[in-house]
Design an enzyme around this catalytic site. Structure first.
Site, mmCIF file in Angstrom:
data_model
loop_
_atom_site.group_PDB
_atom_site.id
_atom_site.type_symbol
_atom_site.label_atom_id
_atom_site.label_comp_id
_atom_site.label_asym_id
_atom_site.label_seq_id
_atom_site.Cartn_x
_atom_site.Cartn_y
_atom_site.Cartn_z
ATOM 1 N N HIS A 86 99.220 10.882 -51.417
ATOM 2 C CA HIS A 86 99.204 11.692 -52.634
ATOM 3 C C HIS A 86 98.962 10.746 -53.806
ATOM 4 O O HIS A 86 99.788 9.860 -54.056
ATOM 5 C CB HIS A 86 100.545 12.408 -52.808
ATOM 6 C CG HIS A 86 100.912 13.275 -51.644
ATOM 7 N ND1 HIS A 86 100.652 14.625 -51.609
ATOM 8 C CD2 HIS A 86 101.502 12.991 -50.445
ATOM 9 C CE1 HIS A 86 101.076 15.135 -50.455
ATOM 10 N NE2 HIS A 86 101.592 14.162 -49.734
ATOM 11 N N HIS A 143 96.778 10.205 -45.427
ATOM 12 C CA HIS A 143 97.879 10.989 -45.999
ATOM 13 C C HIS A 143 98.446 10.208 -47.175
ATOM 14 O O HIS A 143 99.330 9.360 -47.008
ATOM 15 C CB HIS A 143 98.942 11.242 -44.919
ATOM 16 C CG HIS A 143 100.039 12.156 -45.353
ATOM 17 N ND1 HIS A 143 100.760 12.936 -44.473
ATOM 18 C CD2 HIS A 143 100.562 12.424 -46.583
ATOM 19 C CE1 HIS A 143 101.672 13.624 -45.126
ATOM 20 N NE2 HIS A 143 101.578 13.326 -46.431
ATOM 21 N N GLU A 199 107.365 18.556 -41.371
ATOM 22 C CA GLU A 199 108.000 17.404 -42.033
ATOM 23 C C GLU A 199 109.503 17.702 -42.066
ATOM 24 O O GLU A 199 110.288 17.061 -41.391
ATOM 25 C CB GLU A 199 107.439 17.205 -43.447
ATOM 26 C CG GLU A 199 108.064 16.020 -44.182
ATOM 27 C CD GLU A 199 107.580 15.876 -45.634
ATOM 28 O OE1 GLU A 199 107.058 16.861 -46.204
ATOM 29 O OE2 GLU A 199 107.760 14.777 -46.203
ATOM 30 N N HIS A 226 100.421 20.052 -44.634
ATOM 31 C CA HIS A 226 101.711 19.492 -44.245
ATOM 32 C C HIS A 226 102.428 20.537 -43.385
ATOM 33 O O HIS A 226 102.481 21.717 -43.753
ATOM 34 C CB HIS A 226 102.585 19.219 -45.463
ATOM 35 C CG HIS A 226 102.199 18.016 -46.275
ATOM 36 N ND1 HIS A 226 100.947 17.802 -46.735
ATOM 37 C CD2 HIS A 226 102.944 16.957 -46.697
ATOM 38 C CE1 HIS A 226 100.922 16.663 -47.428
ATOM 39 N NE2 HIS A 226 102.130 16.129 -47.422
HETATM 40 N N1 ADE Z 1 104.064 16.004 -52.135
HETATM 41 C C1 ADE Z 1 104.063 14.670 -52.264
HETATM 42 N N2 ADE Z 1 104.631 14.104 -51.202
HETATM 43 C C2 ADE Z 1 104.996 15.095 -50.359
HETATM 44 C C3 ADE Z 1 105.618 15.152 -49.088
HETATM 45 N N3 ADE Z 1 106.021 14.051 -48.443
HETATM 46 N N4 ADE Z 1 105.846 16.349 -48.545
HETATM 47 C C4 ADE Z 1 105.472 17.462 -49.177
HETATM 48 N N5 ADE Z 1 104.891 17.461 -50.372
HETATM 49 C C5 ADE Z 1 104.638 16.289 -50.956
HETATM 50 ZN ZN ZN Z 2 102.636 14.156 -47.941
#
Ligand code: ADE
Ligand code: ZN
Length: 332
Positions: free
Chosen positions: A11, A9, A192, A189
């Site tokens: 980005h 995970h 969260e 995702h």
């Molecule tokens: N894009 C980058 N980081 C993210 C995150 N923690 N949650 C959702 N979208 C994201």
């Molecule tokens: Zn993320």
């Protein structure tokens, strides 16, 4: 030597450190509304996911050429390798670049310049996962999948990210069906900031094989039972949860209870340049603040390789798992 681990995970745009942001801004003559690196770091105080995303998308303006994406990925891979990452499944957000006039090929080929030589240069195997922005339309996601078709030999799967609340997974049913038909793996995702129902929906409607974050699953005992039974991996990001105020402090993180419940948890960094640490830093932090035992840390590392999309190279997965089993923790 750090504990060998897979990062599932991450980005790539979230690995843009202030120093590289200023270097690329100068190279591309893109003005940044911050006097220097320190002033930019001052902006890294987030109230929630949206306040982080605002800065995250703003800073992407400096990423313009293949070389920029190559430099970004190269810097991440070097840092990750130094923290024991042996395999990285890397998210990227093409819509955030296409909207600025940067083409899919620039992003994918640029990233690939670094990823393609990563095993040789850093000892890190890689996979690329293309994310759809859930606060954009379903039509935009379909057009993005279409734009990615010439590059599918470089892309292992699809994901779903950006502002979660108000954008439930079901909105993306069609594009996930199309992705599955193309042979792409599926993650999203969920849970969260959004409710546990989004996790259930991601599993039932999108057919995801892993849930990114999945933190709020703990609010629904029946969902927890299902996730345990089906061994659905959750890619948790503890330092991210603290910085985005999903938990009050790291000591309050439910990771130990989740492991005790039998959930298949992994520990990851999400957007390490913004959240105070890379994969190894997240492992160190949960060890310190949550008192995880060496066997729990080894379980997290083992889970990371078991949950990774290495079905096309089981020999490599077995080698990584053997490294985890043989690892000796340094004396505290
Ligand atoms: N894009 C980058 N980081 C993210 C995150 N923690 N949650 C959702 N979208 C994201
Ligand atoms: Zn993320």
């Amino acid at each position: 030597m750090p504990l060998p681990k897979a990062e599932l995970h991450l980005h790539i745009e979230g690995t843009l450190e202030p120093e590289l942001a200023f270097e690329l801004a100068a190279r591309n003559s893109v003005p940044l509304p911050y006097a220097d690196e320190d002033a930019l770091r001052e902006a890294y105080r987030f109230a929630d996911l949206q306040s982080f995303l605002n800065l995250y998308y703003e800073l992407m303006a400096v990423l313009r050429t293949e070389r920029d994406f190559e430099d970004l990925a190269e810097a991440y891979l070097a840092r990750a390798a130094a923290q024991g990452v042996r395999h990285a499944e890397i998210f990227f957000d093409p819509q955030a670049h296409l909207a600025r006039g940067v083409e899919m090929g620039t992003v994918v080929e640029g990233l690939w310049r670094a990823l393609g030589r990563s095993r040789e240069r850093h000892g890190v195997s890689t996979r690329l996962i293309m994310c759809f922005l859930r606060d954009e339309s379903a039509e935009s996601a379909l057009a993005t999948l279409d734009a990615a078709k010439p590059y599918l030999d470089r892309i292992t799967g699809v994901g779903l990210d950006s502002a979660e609340v108000g954008h439930p997974p079901a909105k993306f049913r069609e594009v996930y069906e199309a992705a599955a038909a193309l042979g792409l793996r599926r993650v999203a995702h969920a849970g969260e900031e959004g409710p546990p129902e989004y996790v259930t929906e991601a599993l039932d409607v999108l057919g995801v094989e892993r849930v990114d974050h999945g933190l709020r699953s703990v609010e629904d005992p029946a969902l927890v039972e299902r996730l345990v039974r089906d061994r659905v991996p959750l890619t948790l990001c503890p330092l991210s949860n603290v910085r985005l105020r999903t938990v009050d402090t790291l000591a309050d993180h439910p990771l130990p209870a989740m492991l005790d419940a039998g959930l298949m948890c992994t520990v990851n960094s999400d957007d390490p340049a913004y959240f105070g640490g890379y994969a190894g830093d997240n492992f160190d932090a949960v060890r310190r603040d949550l008192g995880l035992t060496e066997e729990r840390l080894r379980e997290l590392a083992r889970n990371s390789f078991l949950a990774s999309f290495l079905e096309d190279d089981e020999e490599l997965r077995a080698r990584y798992l053997a490294e985890v089993a043989a690892y000796t923790f340094p004396a505290a």
